[in-house]
Design a protein around this motif. Structure first.
Motif: not given
Length: 212
Positions: A80-94
């Protein structure tokens, strides 16, 4: 510490985000309804593109085997276009649920649920459970239809949600529309305590693509 000017901007953003009619909410619901039935069996590539966009193929396949409730919400927000850095970074398991909570808290969009379920709008995210003391494991879903509040009594709400983390007939991850009955004081969803609500509109006004 926020300045008076910063506090005023935050208050204005929260007030704007809590409007039920913002276009981003409508887009969120349109996207959510289009995802009903999407899963590893029916369309693996489509499912992985939602929950693991930008990840290496092997990592995406690993994520496809994980419980997907919060991964689906993360994927929806990203699409949807939420530009938070967490969502642009590789996923951290858990970290799927923790990521949503962190983004919401930074946006002043995280509402702790105590005695009563707060007012919900379409697109808001509900987080339940979190261990034995909360009635079971964590689960996250997006509210689609919030019109049936106060039925059959004032402590009950019947809400349709879009739920990742469901299993198909092969035991694989799938996204489905689910009817939720939230009732009691404090409110519970199928026995699991409702812990937080994320106001999508407020979060969007902080991190959405139209934010300035």
């Amino acid at each position: 510490m926020r300045t008076a000017f910063g506090q005023a901007l935050t208050s204005a953003r929260i007030a704007a985000g809590r409007s039920q009619e913002i276009p981003a909410r409508r887009r969120c619901i349109e996207l959510a309804r289009s995802l009903d039935g999407l899963g590893v069996t029916s369309n693996q590539d489509g499912y992985l593109d939602l929950i693991a966009a930008g990840e290496e193929r092997q990592r995406a396949l690993e994520m496809g085997a994980m419980s997907g409730c919060a991964l689906v919400v993360r994927g929806m927000w990203r699409r949807l276009g939420v530009h938070h850095p967490i969502l642009r970074a590789p996923y951290r398991t858990g970290r799927a649920v923790a990521d949503l909570v962190e983004i919401a808290a930074e946006s002043d969009a995280l509402v702790e649920v105590r005695e009563r379920l707060p007012a919900l709008h379409e697109g808001d995210v509900v987080i339940v459970g979190g261990g034995p003391e909360y009635g079971g494991p964590e689960h996250v879903w997006t509210a689609l239809d919030v019109t049936a509040r106060g039925y059959p009594d004032e402590t009950t709400a019947l809400i349709r949600g879009l739920d990742g983390g469901q299993r198909d007939e092969h035991g694989r991850q799938v996204i489905r529309v689910v009817q939720h009955e939230i009732s009691g004081v404090p409110p519970r969803d199928s026995g699991r305590r409702v812990r937080w609500v994320i106001d999508f509109g407020v979060m969007w006004h902080r991190w959405g693509q139209e934010a300035t």
